[in-house]
Scaffold this motif. Structure first.
Motif, mmCIF file in Angstrom:
data_model
loop_
_atom_site.group_PDB
_atom_site.id
_atom_site.type_symbol
_atom_site.label_atom_id
_atom_site.label_comp_id
_atom_site.label_asym_id
_atom_site.label_seq_id
_atom_site.Cartn_x
_atom_site.Cartn_y
_atom_site.Cartn_z
ATOM 1 N N UNK A 22 41.323 40.099 44.546
ATOM 2 C CA UNK A 22 40.544 41.247 44.084
ATOM 3 C C UNK A 22 39.151 40.770 43.717
ATOM 4 N N UNK A 23 38.154 41.392 44.325
ATOM 5 C CA UNK A 23 36.752 41.141 43.988
ATOM 6 C C UNK A 23 36.344 42.249 43.026
ATOM 7 N N UNK A 24 36.033 41.872 41.792
ATOM 8 C CA UNK A 24 35.822 42.816 40.698
ATOM 9 C C UNK A 24 34.419 42.636 40.152
ATOM 10 N N UNK A 25 33.600 43.680 40.190
ATOM 11 C CA UNK A 25 32.242 43.492 39.700
ATOM 12 C C UNK A 25 31.409 44.748 39.694
ATOM 13 N N UNK A 26 30.095 44.547 39.816
ATOM 14 C CA UNK A 26 29.142 45.652 39.745
ATOM 15 C C UNK A 26 28.609 45.985 41.132
ATOM 16 N N UNK A 27 27.338 46.373 41.233
ATOM 17 C CA UNK A 27 26.781 46.836 42.508
ATOM 18 C C UNK A 27 26.785 45.772 43.599
ATOM 19 N N UNK A 28 26.589 44.526 43.237
ATOM 20 C CA UNK A 28 26.589 43.459 44.247
ATOM 21 C C UNK A 28 27.960 43.401 44.924
ATOM 22 N N UNK A 29 29.009 43.436 44.145
ATOM 23 C CA UNK A 29 30.367 43.431 44.686
ATOM 24 C C UNK A 29 30.637 44.722 45.450
ATOM 25 N N UNK A 30 30.192 45.838 44.887
ATOM 26 C CA UNK A 30 30.416 47.155 45.478
ATOM 27 C C UNK A 30 29.904 47.220 46.918
ATOM 28 N N UNK A 31 28.810 46.551 47.200
ATOM 29 C CA UNK A 31 28.194 46.610 48.531
ATOM 30 C C UNK A 31 28.850 45.702 49.568
ATOM 31 N N UNK A 32 29.705 44.788 49.140
ATOM 32 C CA UNK A 32 30.359 43.895 50.095
ATOM 33 C C UNK A 32 31.358 44.688 50.920
ATOM 34 N N UNK A 33 31.302 44.559 52.225
ATOM 35 C CA UNK A 33 32.235 45.245 53.126
ATOM 36 C C UNK A 33 33.338 44.246 53.515
ATOM 37 N N UNK A 34 34.165 43.939 52.556
ATOM 38 C CA UNK A 34 35.159 42.876 52.734
ATOM 39 C C UNK A 34 36.119 43.138 53.875
ATOM 40 N N UNK A 35 36.581 44.372 54.005
ATOM 41 C CA UNK A 35 37.539 44.672 55.080
ATOM 42 C C UNK A 35 36.895 44.569 56.454
#
Length: 87
Positions: A22-35
């Motif tokens: 689980x990547x848990x965070x703010x806007x920087x994490x939110x923008x990652x397109x992990x899938x």
């Protein structure tokens, strides 16, 4: 705080062959397109832009603990924390 409630309910149990991260965070994490970047991995993005540490702590159980991850990645202090003067 309820942004990921429906996705959390639909998330299947972790697959032992693919450890859940689980990547848990703010806007920087939110923008990652992990899938998109890692389609065959057990990566789950739980970033919410604009959140400060206190807000993140308020959703830690629902968006991390309850998902039974092998690992939780929490990026270091980011711009939102700096803006809020919480350093």
């Amino acid at each position: 705080m309820k942004r990921y409630a429906e996705e959390n309910r639909k998330l299947p149990a972790p697959d032992p062959a693919k450890p859940r991260v689980v990547f848990f965070g703010d806007s920087i994490t939110d923008l990652w397109r992990l899938n998109e970047y890692f389609p065959d991995r057990g990566f789950v993005n739980r970033g919410i832009g604009g959140q400060i540490t206190g807000e993140m702590l308020g959703r830690l159980k629902a968006d991390c603990d309850n998902l039974r991850p092998s690992v939780v990645v929490i990026p270091r202090k980011g711009p939102t924390t700096l803006r809020a003067g919480l350093l």
